[in-house]
Motif scaffolding. Structure first.
Motif: not given
Length: 266
Positions: A16-23, A112-124, A132-138
């Protein structure tokens, strides 16, 4: 100092990998939203367990490791092959591309609720072996068709064996196409034109239209429907009952004839 290359995904663990940027900076163990990401990861693993159980297979996770210098969690399943298949199905539920079974709705909504709370610019991203699949909630307005178990009165109009399928004429859905097993297709082969009660699993859109359906069972009724039966009686009466065609109340006329016969007998 050069960074060590990332090791390829381990086929024995769920990554379970979190990619992207924080601040504005790359996501690191020191700057990511810990409660949100951990809650999403836990909800996801619970969903995998449910998907496996729904297929009558047990799946358990034991042991959790964190890759140094990254936001990558590795959970070890007792059956990696089952976990991989469960992940493929779960990811479709999360994306909203397939109907969600009634028993899984709460679990999918939680992920889906928790994935939507992941900050913008980051993906799991989830990886299990070569999968391998990037999770994209509906999105909130993207709703998958609802699944319904339905009893349907229908008339069989077409059946095929390769691929197995059948078409029925119904009052509720009009022309209804259902998938079925080859065995059931062969059973229906000699019943064209018959009326029957169907028990089927169907996926309905918001407009109430059938998106997909699978025949689970059927009970043949009389090969002559109510309308057809009326037509048969009508045709018979036109031949055998022509003497009565101008009589509005046949029952009353028969009563008069019966009473008249009694008076004659006296």
């Amino acid at each position: 100092m050069a960074k060590a290359p990332h090791k390829p995904p381990n086929g024995d663990v769920v990554e379970w990998t979190l990619d992207g940027k924080a601040n504005g900076k790359k996501v690191l163990p020191t700057n990511f939203d810990v409660p949100t990401v951990l809650a999403a990861a836990a909800a996801y693993l619970q969903l995998l367990v449910w998907v496996a159980e729904d297929a009558d297979v047990t799946l358990r996770f034991s042991g959790l490791t964190i890759e140094p210098g990254s936001v990558r969690f590795c959970a070890r399943p007792d059956r990696p092959d089952v976990a991989r298949l469960a992940a493929k199905q779960a990811d479709k539920y999360i994306a909203g591309t397939v109907p969600v079974p009634r028993g899984a709705r709460g679990r999918v909504d939680n992920v889906v609720h928790h994935l939507r709370m992941v900050p913008a610019g980051q993906q799991v991203r989830v990886s299990i072996g070569k999968y391998s699949q990037t999770l994209r909630p509906s999105t909130p307005d993207q709703t998958a068709p609802r699944v319904e178990l339905a009893d349907i009165r229908a008339k069989l109009v077409q059946v095929s064996i390769e691929p197995p399928g059948a078409k029925f004429r119904t009052d509720r859905f009009g022309l209804l196409k259902l998938h079925l097993t080859e065995e059931r297709a062969r059973e229906l082969g000699g019943m064209l034109g018959s009326t029957m009660d169907l028990f089927a699993e169907i996926s309905l859109t918001d407009e109430g239209k059938v998106d997909a359906g699978h025949l689970l069972d059927f009970t043949p009724l009389s090969s002559v429907s109510g309308d057809e039966e009326f037509e048969v009686w009508k045709q018979w009466f036109s031949k055998a009952g022509s003497a009565w065609k101008d009589v509005d109340d046949i029952e009353a006329e028969l009563r008069l004839m019966r009473d008249g016969s009694k008076e004659d007998a006296q």
